[in-house]
Design a protein around this motif. Structure first.
Motif, PDB file in Angstrom:
ATOM      1  N   VAL A 261       0.829  -1.207   0.000  1.00 53.52           N
ATOM      2  CA  VAL A 261       0.000   0.000   0.000  1.00 53.52           C
ATOM      3  C   VAL A 261       0.865   1.259   0.000  1.00 53.52           C
ATOM      4  O   VAL A 261       1.859   1.358   0.712  1.00 53.52           O
ATOM      5  N   LYS A 262       0.434   2.245  -0.809  1.00 52.23           N
ATOM      6  CA  LYS A 262       1.157   3.513  -0.920  1.00 52.23           C
ATOM      7  C   LYS A 262       0.448   4.665  -0.207  1.00 52.23           C
ATOM      8  O   LYS A 262       1.054   5.699   0.063  1.00 52.23           O
ATOM      9  N   GLU A 263      -0.851   4.505   0.035  1.00 56.72           N
ATOM     10  CA  GLU A 263      -1.572   5.532   0.807  1.00 56.72           C
ATOM     11  C   GLU A 263      -2.661   4.874   1.644  1.00 56.72           C
ATOM     12  O   GLU A 263      -3.360   3.961   1.188  1.00 56.72           O
ATOM     13  N   ILE A 264      -2.801   5.365   2.874  1.00 56.96           N
ATOM     14  CA  ILE A 264      -3.804   4.882   3.822  1.00 56.96           C
ATOM     15  C   ILE A 264      -4.753   6.033   4.135  1.00 56.96           C
ATOM     16  O   ILE A 264      -4.309   7.160   4.383  1.00 56.96           O
ATOM     17  N   PHE A 265      -6.056   5.742   4.105  1.00 59.56           N
ATOM     18  CA  PHE A 265      -7.021   6.728   4.602  1.00 59.56           C
ATOM     19  C   PHE A 265      -7.618   6.211   5.890  1.00 59.56           C
ATOM     20  O   PHE A 265      -8.234   5.148   5.931  1.00 59.56           O
ATOM     21  N   ASP A 266      -7.413   6.972   6.961  1.00 55.77           N
ATOM     22  CA  ASP A 266      -7.956   6.639   8.274  1.00 55.77           C
ATOM     23  C   ASP A 266      -9.350   7.240   8.366  1.00 55.77           C
ATOM     24  O   ASP A 266      -9.516   8.450   8.528  1.00 55.77           O
ATOM     25  N   ASP A 267     -10.379   6.396   8.266  1.00 51.92           N
ATOM     26  CA  ASP A 267     -11.757   6.867   8.193  1.00 51.92           C
ATOM     27  C   ASP A 267     -12.440   6.933   9.549  1.00 51.92           C
ATOM     28  O   ASP A 267     -13.670   6.935   9.632  1.00 51.92           O
ATOM     29  N   CYS A 268     -11.672   6.982  10.627  1.00 53.79           N
ATOM     30  CA  CYS A 268     -12.242   7.371  11.916  1.00 53.79           C
ATOM     31  C   CYS A 268     -12.939   8.712  11.709  1.00 53.79           C
ATOM     32  O   CYS A 268     -12.413   9.583  11.003  1.00 53.79           O
ATOM     33  N   GLY A 269     -14.132   8.900  12.279  1.00 52.59           N
ATOM     34  CA  GLY A 269     -14.905  10.119  12.048  1.00 52.59           C
ATOM     35  C   GLY A 269     -14.073  11.378  12.180  1.00 52.59           C
ATOM     36  O   GLY A 269     -14.184  12.304  11.364  1.00 52.59           O
ATOM     37  N   THR A 270     -13.269  11.456  13.209  1.00 58.05           N
ATOM     38  CA  THR A 270     -12.188  12.440  13.343  1.00 58.05           C
ATOM     39  C   THR A 270     -11.048  11.730  14.046  1.00 58.05           C
ATOM     40  O   THR A 270     -11.249  11.143  15.120  1.00 58.05           O
ATOM     41  N   ILE A 271      -9.868  11.763  13.457  1.00 57.04           N
ATOM     42  CA  ILE A 271      -8.735  11.083  14.073  1.00 57.04           C
ATOM     43  C   ILE A 271      -8.524  11.627  15.484  1.00 57.04           C
ATOM     44  O   ILE A 271      -8.743  12.812  15.749  1.00 57.04           O
ATOM     45  N   THR A 272      -8.152  10.770  16.401  1.00 56.54           N
ATOM     46  CA  THR A 272      -7.941  11.182  17.786  1.00 56.54           C
ATOM     47  C   THR A 272      -6.747  12.135  17.854  1.00 56.54           C
ATOM     48  O   THR A 272      -5.666  11.826  17.352  1.00 56.54           O
ATOM     49  N   VAL A 273      -6.957  13.275  18.465  1.00 57.10           N
ATOM     50  CA  VAL A 273      -5.900  14.295  18.527  1.00 57.10           C
ATOM     51  C   VAL A 273      -5.203  14.249  19.889  1.00 57.10           C
ATOM     52  O   VAL A 273      -5.376  13.310  20.655  1.00 57.10           O
ATOM     53  N   GLY A 274      -4.397  15.271  20.173  1.00 55.69           N
ATOM     54  CA  GLY A 274      -3.710  15.330  21.460  1.00 55.69           C
ATOM     55  C   GLY A 274      -2.597  14.313  21.573  1.00 55.69           C
ATOM     56  O   GLY A 274      -1.842  14.070  20.626  1.00 55.69           O
ATOM     57  N   ALA A 275      -2.489  13.687  22.738  1.00 53.44           N
ATOM     58  CA  ALA A 275      -1.404  12.744  23.024  1.00 53.44           C
ATOM     59  C   ALA A 275      -1.429  11.557  22.074  1.00 53.44           C
ATOM     60  O   ALA A 275      -0.374  11.042  21.687  1.00 53.44           O
ATOM     61  N   MET A 299     -10.606  15.370   9.748  1.00 61.75           N
ATOM     62  CA  MET A 299     -10.167  16.340  10.752  1.00 61.75           C
ATOM     63  C   MET A 299     -11.271  17.369  11.005  1.00 61.75           C
ATOM     64  O   MET A 299     -12.160  17.548  10.165  1.00 61.75           O
ATOM     65  N   ARG A 300     -11.190  18.041  12.146  1.00 59.81           N
ATOM     66  CA  ARG A 300     -12.130  19.106  12.508  1.00 59.81           C
ATOM     67  C   ARG A 300     -11.401  20.445  12.549  1.00 59.81           C
ATOM     68  O   ARG A 300     -10.248  20.521  12.964  1.00 59.81           O
ATOM     69  N   PHE A 301     -12.100  21.504  12.141  1.00 57.56           N
ATOM     70  CA  PHE A 301     -11.515  22.836  12.236  1.00 57.56           C
ATOM     71  C   PHE A 301     -11.224  23.163  13.697  1.00 57.56           C
ATOM     72  O   PHE A 301     -12.073  22.967  14.574  1.00 57.56           O
ATOM     73  N   GLY A 302     -10.024  23.652  13.950  1.00 57.59           N
ATOM     74  CA  GLY A 302      -9.643  24.052  15.296  1.00 57.59           C
ATOM     75  C   GLY A 302      -9.170  22.926  16.190  1.00 57.59           C
ATOM     76  O   GLY A 302      -8.833  23.165  17.352  1.00 57.59           O
ATOM     77  N   ALA A 303      -9.118  21.708  15.675  1.00 55.73           N
ATOM     78  CA  ALA A 303      -8.751  20.567  16.517  1.00 55.73           C
ATOM     79  C   ALA A 303      -7.246  20.422  16.696  1.00 55.73           C
ATOM     80  O   ALA A 303      -6.787  19.816  17.670  1.00 55.73           O
ATOM     81  N   ILE A 304      -6.463  20.951  15.747  1.00 55.93           N
ATOM     82  CA  ILE A 304      -5.003  20.873  15.833  1.00 55.93           C
ATOM     83  C   ILE A 304      -4.410  22.243  15.521  1.00 55.93           C
ATOM     84  O   ILE A 304      -5.039  23.057  14.842  1.00 55.93           O
ATOM     85  N   ASN A 305      -3.211  22.474  16.023  1.00 59.25           N
ATOM     86  CA  ASN A 305      -2.546  23.758  15.774  1.00 59.25           C
ATOM     87  C   ASN A 305      -1.476  23.607  14.698  1.00 59.25           C
ATOM     88  O   ASN A 305      -1.263  22.516  14.148  1.00 59.25           O
ATOM     89  N   ALA A 306      -0.794  24.718  14.420  1.00 58.97           N
ATOM     90  CA  ALA A 306       0.207  24.728  13.340  1.00 58.97           C
ATOM     91  C   ALA A 306       1.342  23.745  13.601  1.00 58.97           C
ATOM     92  O   ALA A 306       1.818  23.065  12.675  1.00 58.97           O
ATOM     93  N   GLU A 307       1.798  23.649  14.851  1.00 57.48           N
ATOM     94  CA  GLU A 307       2.892  22.732  15.175  1.00 57.48           C
ATOM     95  C   GLU A 307       2.480  21.285  14.974  1.00 57.48           C
ATOM     96  O   GLU A 307       3.279  20.458  14.517  1.00 57.48           O
ATOM     97  N   GLU A 308       1.236  20.977  15.313  1.00 60.49           N
ATOM     98  CA  GLU A 308       0.748  19.608  15.115  1.00 60.49           C
ATOM     99  C   GLU A 308       0.612  19.295  13.626  1.00 60.49           C
ATOM    100  O   GLU A 308       0.861  18.160  13.196  1.00 60.49           O
ATOM    101  N   CYS A 309       0.233  20.295  12.839  1.00 61.68           N
ATOM    102  CA  CYS A 309       0.192  20.100  11.385  1.00 61.68           C
ATOM    103  C   CYS A 309       1.582  19.746  10.856  1.00 61.68           C
ATOM    104  O   CYS A 309       1.738  18.848  10.012  1.00 61.68           O
ATOM    105  N   LYS A 310       2.598  20.445  11.342  1.00 63.40           N
ATOM    106  CA  LYS A 310       3.973  20.180  10.906  1.00 63.40           C
ATOM    107  C   LYS A 310       4.418  18.782  11.310  1.00 63.40           C
ATOM    108  O   LYS A 310       5.091  18.079  10.544  1.00 63.40           O
ATOM    109  N   LEU A 311       4.039  18.365  12.529  1.00 58.13           N
ATOM    110  CA  LEU A 311       4.383  17.017  12.979  1.00 58.13           C
ATOM    111  C   LEU A 311       3.702  15.974  12.104  1.00 58.13           C
ATOM    112  O   LEU A 311       4.324  14.958  11.732  1.00 58.13           O
TER     113      LEU A 311
END
Length: 500
Positions: A261-275, A299-311
């Motif tokens: 597989v070359k790409e995975i789509f995680d279809d959890c309603g919204t991926i678990t954020v935070g830790a 993903m949900r708007f406002g659920a992650i910040n810029a640093e988490e996007c970079k990670l």
């Protein structure tokens, strides 16, 4: 090695043929018939089939829709293999068709035990038991766990587990709702060879091939959106469960190493954020699989910040799918979406600046929205797309499936079109809007969907897309996307069915 069991079990989908097009039934919260078909891998059903096989049951994976089988071919399979049980999934627009299929199956194969699951049967379990000869109905989500429990009960003559409705002495036994007692990590990694992952590659949003759908959780930790049928039937508020990051990482390694597989789509309603998200990203980076596979998710708007996007970008994430739904805060609040319109552009911009792609999902046809409101949604989507803060979008008409608060409120407030019968389940197929509009005709609502899709035709958008083509893979992805857009435009250009 598992001990061989007596039961022979089929898991999948029966032939579901319609002149309206190919049904997108599997792994789909909203149903639609497509001219340009898409086949999404059904995660819970695939897990059920794998698990039953691993436990020693003679198990067959038979998705007649993805496999392209008609009724005669399905009967030939049943005649040859003579299974004892058929577990299949359904939704509101196909429920009556599947009731009829169940009647035919029971008449032709009286000893075949029929097991029905899905969001509609969960919302109205007694209805399906009364209107079809199915033997068992799984009431609730976690079909895979429930299927294993049911098979064990039948194989070993145990009591039917709670949450699985059945018949006894000619009477329906109303048996409550299925409750998950185990951890999601207890389920096996899906056997993608056994379940034919190669049949589920028609998906224009994902660039990598082969692709695979997974779910790191079920279904959404927010779990309140009034329109989401999975949130209010299969996995209602308080029942969300997430797999451990380590368990998901195990599946990633299997998909890459054994399936290619070359790409995975995680279809959890919204991926678990935070830790959870930080741990998973670090596992991807430390293992080096961030260089081997692309990963995309909801993903949900406002659920992650810029640093988490970079990670996430460093961890191999490629695309984030955001539910915009509307450009009007009143609508967002009525839907109990829990997001803010002012967070849309900053969230998209942060993702894009980190190097991630952004996909927007939009709905039109809300019973309280005027044409001016719908135009605000269009203008917001257009602005975000032309600024380069989003890459792709999709637009549909809102459908209030039975079991959702939106459906309940629609009945209470008489939001349905005057000629619309809320029990005409076939009409929940998105072929026409089901709600009245304050100032738009049905055709104008459909046209609004196409107007949103017309953003793809804007010369400024086309120029941006062409500049991003750096390889043959980019070109093929763009061409597939263009074909899908034209297919969606055709879907919403069909004549609106008129009441008789």
């Amino acid at each position: 090695m598992a001990e061989n069991k007596k039961l022979k079990i089929v898991v999948g989908y029966p032939p579901t043929i319609s002149a309206k097009g190919v049904p997108l039934l599997s792994q789909n919260r909203q149903f639609q018939y497509f001219n340009n078909p898409t086949f999404l891998f059904p995660v819970a059903m695939g897990t059920a089939a794998t698990w039953l096989k691993n436990l020693g049951y003679k198990t067959y994976w038979k998705d007649c829709i993805a496999e392209g089988l008609n009724t005669e071919q399905f009967f030939e399979f049943l005649d040859e293999e003579k299974p004892d049980m058929f577990i299949f999934d359904t939704k509101t627009p196909t429920i009556k068709k599947h009731w009829e299929i169940a009647k035919v199956l029971k008449e032709k194969y009286p000893h075949l035990k029929l097991v029905l699951c899905g969001d509609h049967p969960t919302a109205l379990p007694l209805e399906s038991m009364q209107n079809s000869p199915i033997d068992f109905l799984i009431c609730g989500g976690y079909h895979d766990f429930a299927s294993v429990d049911l098979a064990d009960a039948l194989e070993n003559k145990k009591e039917i587990p709670k949450g699985i409705w059945y018949r006894k002495d000619g009477k329906i036994v109303e048996n409550g709702r299925y409750e998950l007692k185990k951890k999601l990590d207890d389920a096996p990694i899906i056997d993608r060879k056994f379940t034919h992952n190669e049949r589920y590659q028609k998906e224009f949003n994902l660039a990598g091939r082969p692709l695979a759908y997974i779910m790191s959780g079920r279904d959404c930790w927010w779990g309140k959106c009034t329109f989401c049928v999975w949130d209010h039937t299969l996995y209602p508020l308080g029942t969300f469960r997430a797999r451990s990051p380590e368990n998901v990482m195990e599946e990633v390694k299997y998909l890459v190493d054994e399936i290619g597989v070359k790409e995975i789509f995680d279809d959890c309603g919204t991926i678990t954020v935070g830790a959870w998200l930080k741990k998973f990203c670090n596992l991807m980076i430390e293992s080096g699989y961030n260089k081997k596979v692309m990963y995309s998710c909801n993903m949900r708007f406002g659920a992650i910040n810029a640093e988490e996007c970079k990670l996430m970008k460093e961890a191999g994430f490629r695309l984030l799918k955001f539910g915009l739904e509307s450009g009007n805060q009143e609508t967002i609040d009525r839907l109990d979406k829990g997001t803010k319109i002012e967070a849309v552009e900053p969230s998209c911009r942060a993702a894009k600046e980190a190097g991630l792609m952004v996909h927007l999902t939009i709905m039109v046809g809300y019973p309280w929205e005027t044409k001016a409101d719908a135009m605000r949604t269009y203008e917001l989507a257009k602005r975000v797309m032309l600024k380069g803060y989003a890459d792709v979008l999709q637009s549909t008409t809102v459908i209030p499936y039975p079991g959702t608060p939106l459906n309940r409120d629609a009945v209470k407030n008489r939001w349905f079109r005057d000629e619309f019968d809320p029990y005409d389940y076939d009409a929940y197929d998105m072929a026409a809007p089901v709600f009245k509009s304050p100032d738009m005709t049905l055709e104008e609502i459909q046209q609004m969907c196409n107007k949103i899709y017309s953003i793809f035709m804007d010369p400024r958008y086309i120029a941006m897309r062409l500049l991003k083509i750096k390889s043959w893979q980019d070109l093929l992805y763009t061409l597939k996307g263009a074909k899908a857009v034209l297919g969606h435009v055709e879907d919403f250009s069909r004549p609106v069915p008129q009441a008789e």
